[in-house]
Design a protein around this motif. Structure first.
Motif, short mmCIF file in Angstrom:
data_model
loop_
_atom_site.label_atom_id
_atom_site.label_comp_id
_atom_site.label_asym_id
_atom_site.label_seq_id
_atom_site.Cartn_x
_atom_site.Cartn_y
_atom_site.Cartn_z
N GLY A 61 0.82 -1.21 0.00
CA GLY A 61 0.00 0.00 0.00
C GLY A 61 0.84 1.26 0.00
O GLY A 61 0.54 2.23 -0.70
N ALA A 62 1.94 1.24 0.78
CA ALA A 62 2.85 2.38 0.81
C ALA A 62 3.44 2.63 -0.57
O ALA A 62 3.55 3.77 -1.03
N GLY A 63 3.81 1.55 -1.25
CA GLY A 63 4.41 1.68 -2.58
C GLY A 63 3.42 1.95 -3.68
O GLY A 63 3.76 2.53 -4.71
N LEU A 64 2.16 1.54 -3.48
CA LEU A 64 1.13 1.73 -4.52
C LEU A 64 0.95 3.20 -4.85
O LEU A 64 0.59 3.57 -5.98
N PHE A 65 1.19 4.04 -3.87
CA PHE A 65 1.17 5.49 -4.07
C PHE A 65 2.00 5.89 -5.28
O PHE A 65 1.60 6.72 -6.11
#
Length: 451
Positions: A61-65
């Motif tokens: 989720g952090a990287g999906l940004f």
């Protein structure tokens, strides 16, 4: 007709006013930007406890940004050129503030993924819009300084984010809300308020600035137009943004920036987790201890900027910064938790200093008319490091229970980036010789003025 001396004096006066009035506005915007990007790092354990988001899901989720950021960076840049930096920067801030506020109501992994993706889409184009704004207001000789100060603001924001997060997390159960809900809600609302305020304080064009005298407006406008004309003498054809990807130099810039972003966002999202390994820490103490590397980075960036102004070539300084990042990260991987924090502070001094040093190279080499789209390409692809780092660390943490292998990988990436820097072509001061792209039909990094 202004004399040359008078015009130079007026430009210098205009720049002093710009640095006093406009740059602080940009820095406040950047602080809000960093707070909303990185706040999940402090909320990670609470999201796992209250929502059931594990290490791998958190990392994804952090990287999906950054996936959304990369997808929407170029379209956002096109819209910025259509509506202007002032309007578009306001839109970006308000929209990312709303999405960040909604994070306070996340209930499951899917909602977490959707909101992180939307946050990346909302924020896309922020950095290129700021750089483009500088290019339209700041003469080339001071643009590097403005960019360095702006990027240094991200370290100030990171240093502030820890204590602010710790204080907001301590509001647990006040008004029936969890501490992490206060964290997302407050920081999201702050961005909306600042975004609306910016619209009324930021001027779209030099001629709109009531805080400049008529002579200062005239001199500054003439200087920017003269610099544009010098770049355009040899002629510059309309640039296809996608063809920029065929330019070996831009690919090198993307690769180097990718490595820098790996280190920045691995630390942004996982530093609180590393600090929590120190015995006896609480949410509040983790917040304050996590600010130490970023405070050290602010001082390092200040001295790097001073050395940068005196250097004829930025490449050796960039190499040095990347190697400091590599050594600090490698040492942190094998140290005790307390010493790891010390070595991560050393690493932060390296990779955060590398960022403003890096951006001086494309800014000096690219034609102003292609500057925004080229930086959008570099920024969007380089920012994919922001996906790989947190996601990779999340998988490593879930599989091994430790982030140490990830630190080894970061050290290796910074070393490779330092090697790649020496393959960059850099304009020499006073040289009119063009650095031509080696790929057929690719964009030249600087139009030639040779006859």
């Amino acid at each position: 007709m202004q004399s040359v001396d008078t015009a130079v004096t007026d430009v210098a006066s205009a720049m002093k006013k710009f640095f006093r009035r406009v740059l602080p506005i940009m820095l406040v915007m950047l602080v809000c930007n960093q707070l909303n990007r990185s706040n999940i790092g402090y909320a990670q354990d609470h999201l796992q406890t209250d929502v059931g988001i594990g290490a791998a899901a958190y990392g994804f989720g952090a990287g999906l940004f950054f996936i959304a950021y990369a997808i929407f960076e170029l379209p956002s840049n096109v819209m910025m050129e259509k509506y202007g930096a002032k309007v578009w920067l306001t839109r970006i801030m308000v929209s990312w503030g709303i999405v960040s506020f909604l994070m306070a109501f996340v209930q499951n992994e899917v909602m977490f993924y959707v909101l992180r993706f939307l946050l990346g889409a909302a924020e896309a184009g922020f950095f290129p819009a700021v750089i483009f704004y500088f290019a339209r207001w700041v003469p080339a000789g001071q643009r590097g300084k403005a960019t360095a100060i702006f990027i240094a603001g991200s370290s100030v924001a990171a240093a502030l984010s820890g204590p602010i997060a710790g204080l907001l997390l301590s509001l647990h159960d006040i008004l029936g809300l969890r501490g992490w809900q206060w964290l997302f809600g407050f920081e999201g609302a702050l961005s909306v308020v600042v975004g609306i305020t910016v619209f009324f304080f930021l001027d779209a064009k030099i001629q709109d600035a009531k805080w400049l005298t008529a002579a200062e407006k005239s001199a500054l406008t003439a200087t920017i137009e003269q610099e544009d004309a010098q770049h355009t003498k040899a002629g510059t054809s309309k640039v296809n943004r996608w063809k920029m990807l065929l330019n070996p130099q831009i690919l090198l810039l993307c690769g180097i920036y990718f490595s820098v972003q790996l280190s920045i966002y691995a630390n942004t999202f996982w530093l609180p987790t590393i600090v929590k390994q120190i015995p006896g820490t609480t949410d509040l103490s983790v917040g304050f201890l996590s600010s130490i590397p970023w405070v050290c980075a602010v001082f390092a960036m200040y001295f790097a900027a001073k050395w940068q102004d005196k250097a004829t070539s930025k490449r050796p300084l960039l190499v040095a910064a990347l190697l400091v990042a590599a050594v600090g990260t490698l040492a942190a991987a094998v140290a005790t938790p307390v010493l790891a924090l010390v070595f991560l502070a050393v690493a932060a001094m390296g990779f955060k200093s590398a960022s403003p040093l890096f951006w001086t190279i494309p800014q000096s080499a690219l034609h102003p008319l292609v500057l925004a789209p080229a930086i959008a390409v570099i920024n969007s692809l380089g920012n994919l490091g922001g996906f790989v780092a947190p996601f990779g660390f999340g998988i490593i943490k879930e599989q091994t229970g430790s982030v140490v292998p990830g630190l080894f990988a970061l050290a290796a990436a910074s070393t490779v980036a330092a090697i790649l820097v020496y393959f960059l072509k850099e304009r020499k001061p006073g040289s009119g010789v063009a650095e031509k792209a080696s790929a057929p039909g690719a964009t030249r990094l600087e139009p030639s003025t040779a006859k």
